[in-house]
Design a protein around this motif. Structure first.
Motif, PDB file in Angstrom:
ATOM      1  N   TYR A 228       0.899  -1.238   0.030  1.00 44.65           N
ATOM      2  CA  TYR A 228       0.198   0.020  -0.004  1.00 44.65           C
ATOM      3  C   TYR A 228       0.969   1.356   0.019  1.00 44.65           C
ATOM      4  O   TYR A 228       0.485   2.229  -0.434  1.00 44.65           O
ATOM      5  CB  TYR A 228      -1.112  -0.020   1.164  1.00 44.65           C
ATOM      6  N   GLY A 229       2.012   1.089   0.306  1.00 46.37           N
ATOM      7  CA  GLY A 229       2.909   2.280   0.216  1.00 46.37           C
ATOM      8  C   GLY A 229       4.052   2.348  -0.679  1.00 46.37           C
ATOM      9  O   GLY A 229       5.178   2.721  -0.555  1.00 46.37           O
ATOM     10  N   ARG A 230       3.514   1.762  -1.841  1.00 52.48           N
ATOM     11  CA  ARG A 230       4.624   1.403  -2.868  1.00 52.48           C
ATOM     12  C   ARG A 230       5.434   2.677  -3.645  1.00 52.48           C
ATOM     13  O   ARG A 230       6.595   2.732  -3.737  1.00 52.48           O
ATOM     14  CB  ARG A 230       3.998   0.644  -4.373  1.00 52.48           C
ATOM     15  N   GLU A 231       4.577   3.644  -3.685  1.00 45.64           N
ATOM     16  CA  GLU A 231       5.347   4.887  -4.390  1.00 45.64           C
ATOM     17  C   GLU A 231       5.975   5.691  -3.164  1.00 45.64           C
ATOM     18  O   GLU A 231       7.264   6.005  -3.336  1.00 45.64           O
ATOM     19  CB  GLU A 231       4.161   5.953  -4.866  1.00 45.64           C
ATOM     20  N   HIS A 232       5.777   5.636  -1.813  1.00 47.35           N
ATOM     21  CA  HIS A 232       6.530   6.168  -0.857  1.00 47.35           C
ATOM     22  C   HIS A 232       7.704   5.186  -0.707  1.00 47.35           C
ATOM     23  O   HIS A 232       8.620   5.891  -0.274  1.00 47.35           O
ATOM     24  CB  HIS A 232       5.791   5.922   0.598  1.00 47.35           C
ATOM     25  N   ARG A 233       7.565   4.107  -1.007  1.00 46.66           N
ATOM     26  CA  ARG A 233       8.773   3.160  -0.698  1.00 46.66           C
ATOM     27  C   ARG A 233       9.933   3.417  -1.861  1.00 46.66           C
ATOM     28  O   ARG A 233      11.069   3.582  -1.680  1.00 46.66           O
ATOM     29  CB  ARG A 233       8.416   1.698  -0.935  1.00 46.66           C
ATOM     30  N   ILE A 234       9.372   3.790  -2.973  1.00 49.66           N
ATOM     31  CA  ILE A 234      10.382   4.102  -4.134  1.00 49.66           C
ATOM     32  C   ILE A 234      11.007   5.138  -3.681  1.00 49.66           C
ATOM     33  O   ILE A 234      12.309   5.528  -3.863  1.00 49.66           O
ATOM     34  CB  ILE A 234       9.576   4.251  -5.416  1.00 49.66           C
ATOM     35  N   GLY A 235      10.222   6.297  -3.236  1.00 52.38           N
ATOM     36  CA  GLY A 235      10.857   7.571  -2.636  1.00 52.38           C
ATOM     37  C   GLY A 235      11.891   7.505  -1.571  1.00 52.38           C
ATOM     38  O   GLY A 235      12.949   8.223  -1.727  1.00 52.38           O
ATOM     39  N   ALA A 236      11.594   6.550  -0.590  1.00 53.31           N
ATOM     40  CA  ALA A 236      12.418   6.548   0.443  1.00 53.31           C
ATOM     41  C   ALA A 236      13.691   5.893  -0.046  1.00 53.31           C
ATOM     42  O   ALA A 236      14.909   6.216   0.309  1.00 53.31           O
ATOM     43  CB  ALA A 236      11.792   5.607   1.512  1.00 53.31           C
ATOM     44  N   MET A 237      13.603   4.847  -0.765  1.00 54.91           N
ATOM     45  CA  MET A 237      14.921   4.111  -1.671  1.00 54.91           C
ATOM     46  C   MET A 237      15.770   5.059  -2.304  1.00 54.91           C
ATOM     47  O   MET A 237      17.081   4.926  -2.194  1.00 54.91           O
ATOM     48  CB  MET A 237      14.381   2.812  -2.346  1.00 54.91           C
ATOM     49  N   ALA A 238      15.177   5.653  -2.958  1.00 54.56           N
ATOM     50  CA  ALA A 238      15.762   6.877  -4.001  1.00 54.56           C
ATOM     51  C   ALA A 238      16.629   7.962  -3.336  1.00 54.56           C
ATOM     52  O   ALA A 238      17.387   8.169  -3.545  1.00 54.56           O
ATOM     53  CB  ALA A 238      14.655   7.499  -4.990  1.00 54.56           C
ATOM     54  N   GLY A 239      15.725   8.144  -2.172  1.00 58.65           N
ATOM     55  CA  GLY A 239      16.372   9.031  -1.113  1.00 58.65           C
ATOM     56  C   GLY A 239      17.708   8.527  -0.620  1.00 58.65           C
ATOM     57  O   GLY A 239      18.940   9.408  -0.830  1.00 58.65           O
ATOM     58  N   GLN A 240      17.725   7.492  -0.042  1.00 56.43           N
ATOM     59  CA  GLN A 240      18.820   6.952   0.545  1.00 56.43           C
ATOM     60  C   GLN A 240      19.884   6.626  -0.654  1.00 56.43           C
ATOM     61  O   GLN A 240      21.072   6.707  -0.144  1.00 56.43           O
ATOM     62  CB  GLN A 240      18.327   5.552   1.402  1.00 56.43           C
ATOM     63  N   ALA A 241      19.557   6.215  -1.677  1.00 52.80           N
ATOM     64  CA  ALA A 241      20.437   5.940  -2.971  1.00 52.80           C
ATOM     65  C   ALA A 241      21.139   7.104  -3.226  1.00 52.80           C
ATOM     66  O   ALA A 241      22.456   7.032  -3.371  1.00 52.80           O
ATOM     67  CB  ALA A 241      19.978   5.116  -4.010  1.00 52.80           C
ATOM     68  N   PHE A 242      20.489   8.178  -3.310  1.00 46.78           N
ATOM     69  CA  PHE A 242      20.926   9.511  -3.746  1.00 46.78           C
ATOM     70  C   PHE A 242      22.058   9.926  -2.726  1.00 46.78           C
ATOM     71  O   PHE A 242      23.000  10.426  -3.049  1.00 46.78           O
ATOM     72  CB  PHE A 242      19.964  10.469  -3.745  1.00 46.78           C
ATOM     73  N   LEU A 243      21.676   9.726  -1.255  1.00 53.83           N
ATOM     74  CA  LEU A 243      22.684  10.084  -0.340  1.00 53.83           C
ATOM     75  C   LEU A 243      23.789   9.361  -0.465  1.00 53.83           C
ATOM     76  O   LEU A 243      24.909  10.060  -0.174  1.00 53.83           O
ATOM     77  CB  LEU A 243      21.789  10.122   0.900  1.00 53.83           C
ATOM     78  N   THR A 244      23.698   8.334  -0.513  1.00 53.53           N
ATOM     79  CA  THR A 244      24.955   7.147  -0.652  1.00 53.53           C
ATOM     80  C   THR A 244      25.891   7.720  -2.060  1.00 53.53           C
ATOM     81  O   THR A 244      27.120   8.101  -1.945  1.00 53.53           O
ATOM     82  CB  THR A 244      24.659   5.995  -0.939  1.00 53.53           C
ATOM     83  N   LEU A 245      25.089   8.168  -2.974  1.00 55.90           N
ATOM     84  CA  LEU A 245      25.868   8.502  -4.313  1.00 55.90           C
ATOM     85  C   LEU A 245      26.459   9.899  -3.991  1.00 55.90           C
ATOM     86  O   LEU A 245      27.620  10.357  -4.478  1.00 55.90           O
ATOM     87  CB  LEU A 245      24.852   8.569  -5.621  1.00 55.90           C
ATOM     88  N   PHE A 246      25.692  10.874  -3.260  1.00 57.51           N
ATOM     89  CA  PHE A 246      26.237  12.104  -2.859  1.00 57.51           C
ATOM     90  C   PHE A 246      27.368  12.117  -2.008  1.00 57.51           C
ATOM     91  O   PHE A 246      28.321  12.854  -2.349  1.00 57.51           O
ATOM     92  CB  PHE A 246      25.072  12.884  -2.009  1.00 57.51           C
ATOM     93  N   VAL A 247      27.397  11.344  -1.081  1.00 60.61           N
ATOM     94  CA  VAL A 247      28.616  11.070  -0.049  1.00 60.61           C
ATOM     95  C   VAL A 247      29.706  10.502  -0.686  1.00 60.61           C
ATOM     96  O   VAL A 247      30.842  10.877  -0.713  1.00 60.61           O
ATOM     97  CB  VAL A 247      28.392  10.114   1.067  1.00 60.61           C
ATOM     98  N   ALA A 248      29.419   9.643  -1.747  1.00 56.21           N
ATOM     99  CA  ALA A 248      30.723   8.856  -2.702  1.00 56.21           C
ATOM    100  C   ALA A 248      31.010   9.773  -3.745  1.00 56.21           C
ATOM    101  O   ALA A 248      32.510   9.769  -3.819  1.00 56.21           O
ATOM    102  CB  ALA A 248      30.048   7.661  -3.383  1.00 56.21           C
ATOM    103  N   ARG A 249      30.444  10.771  -4.278  1.00 56.14           N
ATOM    104  CA  ARG A 249      31.064  11.531  -5.497  1.00 56.14           C
ATOM    105  C   ARG A 249      30.994  13.016  -5.117  1.00 56.14           C
ATOM    106  O   ARG A 249      31.486  13.764  -6.146  1.00 56.14           O
ATOM    107  CB  ARG A 249      29.817  11.277  -6.612  1.00 56.14           C
ATOM    108  N   ASN A 250      30.256  13.503  -4.288  1.00 50.75           N
ATOM    109  CA  ASN A 250      29.980  15.001  -4.283  1.00 50.75           C
ATOM    110  C   ASN A 250      30.689  15.655  -3.047  1.00 50.75           C
ATOM    111  O   ASN A 250      30.184  16.917  -2.691  1.00 50.75           O
ATOM    112  CB  ASN A 250      28.434  15.528  -4.274  1.00 50.75           C
ATOM    113  N   THR A 251      31.178  15.109  -2.246  1.00 50.74           N
ATOM    114  CA  THR A 251      31.831  15.782  -0.957  1.00 50.74           C
ATOM    115  C   THR A 251      33.219  16.143  -1.517  1.00 50.74           C
ATOM    116  O   THR A 251      33.629  15.473  -2.704  1.00 50.74           O
ATOM    117  CB  THR A 251      31.877  14.711   0.173  1.00 50.74           C
ATOM    118  N   THR A 252      33.840  16.649  -0.694  1.00 50.45           N
ATOM    119  CA  THR A 252      35.440  17.128  -1.095  1.00 50.45           C
ATOM    120  C   THR A 252      36.286  15.791  -1.257  1.00 50.45           C
ATOM    121  O   THR A 252      37.257  15.902  -1.925  1.00 50.45           O
ATOM    122  CB  THR A 252      35.919  18.159  -0.179  1.00 50.45           C
TER     123      THR A 252
END
Length: 387
Positions: A356-380
């Motif tokens: 029942y929370g399928r779109e919310h789940r995609i949003g949460a996963m996308a957020g956490q995946a993006f944060l992982t990518l952000f830390v890996a590639r967009n920090t100093t």
């Protein structure tokens, strides 16, 4: 991945009232604080106000901050997960919150973390027991058809976030230790022998059971379930949690990830008609479910998300094709689902994903995946470190 099991399908109203808005808050705060928020339908200013109120309300309703039984939540079999989503959103948005909201978030997070810090076989979650293991050391099955790896991982998540958010807390050391233990509970029979030590814990001495097979597969809902194999995304998310604090995550978060990923890519399964298939289909973004999938038919981002995390943490060594190749295939499939709708949602017919929370789940996963990518590639410097 942290999906609800069948108990959630039977109308777990708190799951709708707490988990769904908490997942939405993770997605929105991530977009706002990293500067990728799209104001096409709502301005960033209004999104900030709504998200701030959402986080504040979720934390205030937790039983650590609320004495009214009819409106409070917490101390349930899955509330560590809900608290982790809420706390993560609050941590990301801390500069937008007042002192009262920050105190409520800290109290909620500490309360949920505290109740998870004891036991190596059974620890109490509300009024019911939560086993750390599906099978005991001698092979006795405790929870038939139900690996506890996913639940251990979401419990570890709130413990790690509590320790990062509040490193000076008097119980921070206990949270850190318990995080390690629950991560390492993603054990297979091979871990029960030998001399392997991870983050100071000798596996053969500490483990009292297993949650995955030596071949990297696991079961849930009484079937071999690939969706729960990629639930180890919750372990790998610890990389960005510690990275945002410029700290190394525990190497325990990587335990058996390569083993599980190899099973997704390389392990052959013989179908009733005699054909042999792997879970990841060569050259395709489609997934083969050897014993079926009781959650629906379309989950490419669940796998694309895991592929990204495995690639960024280099847990695909020796696996061909590599995780980056699979990520492109699975996420192209995800984008094709989203392209069907003008608003960018993923799902249409209910059978595509029955949660029942399928779109919310995609949003949460996308957020956490993006944060992982952000830390890996967009920090100093690349702060995605495990030690």
């Amino acid at each position: 991945m942290a999906m609800l099991d069948r108990r959630g399908r039977e109308g777990e109203r708190p799951g709708e009232q707490i988990r769904l808005p908490a997942m939405a808050a993770v997605a929105t705060t991530t977009a706002l604080v990293t500067g990728v928020y799209d104001p096409a339908t709502l301005s960033a200013a209004n999104a900030t106000i709504r998200t701030r109120n959402l986080i504040r309300t979720l934390a205030a309703r937790h039983l650590a901050n609320n004495s009214t039984p009819a409106t409070r939540w917490g101390n349930g079999w899955q509330t560590a997960l809900w608290a982790n989503y809420t706390a993560l959103a609050g941590w990301l948005f801390r500069d937008e919150l007042d002192d009262r909201a920050r105190r409520d978030i800290a109290a909620m997070t500490a309360w949920e973390a505290d109740r998870l810090t004891t036991g190596n076989d059974l620890f109490l979650v509300g009024t019911s027991g939560h086993q750390l293991y599906e099978k005991r050391r001698d092979g006795t099955v405790v929870t038939p058809g139900d690996s506890k790896a996913e639940e251990d991982n979401w419990s570890a998540a709130v413990l790690s976030l509590a320790e990062v958010m509040m490193p000076g807390h008097p119980r921070a050391a206990a949270w850190k230790r318990r995080n390690l233990e629950l991560l390492l509970a993603a054990a297979c029979p091979a871990d029960l022998t030998g001399t392997t030590t991870v983050n100071g814990i000798r596996l053969s001495n500490w483990l009292r059971g297993t949650n995955i097979a030596d071949d990297g597969t696991l079961d849930n809902h009484n079937i071999l379930h690939p969706l729960y194999m990629v639930a180890f995304d919750q372990s790998l998310y610890e990389g960005f949690v510690y990275g945002l604090a410029d700290r190394s995550a525990a190497r325990a978060a990587l335990h058996n990830i390569t083993r599980v990923y190899s099973a997704l890519v390389d392990k052959p399964f013989t179908a009733p008609d005699g054909t042999v298939k792997t879970i990841y289909q060569p050259g395709s973004g489609r997934i083969h479910y050897p014993e079926g999938n009781d959650w629906g038919t379309h989950f490419p981002f669940y796998f694309g998300n895991f592929d990204l995390l495995v690639s960024l943490t280099a847990q695909d060594t020796g696996i061909d094709p590599d995780a980056a190749t699979w990520e492109r295939l699975h996420n192209e499939e995800q984008l094709s689902l989203m392209a069907r709708f003008a608003d960018g949602r993923t799902y249409g017919a209910s059978g595509e994903n029955t949660y029942y929370g399928r779109e919310h789940r995609i949003g949460a996963m996308a957020g956490q995946a993006f944060l992982t990518l952000f830390v890996a590639r967009n920090t100093t410097k690349n702060r995605l470190r495990f030690a």
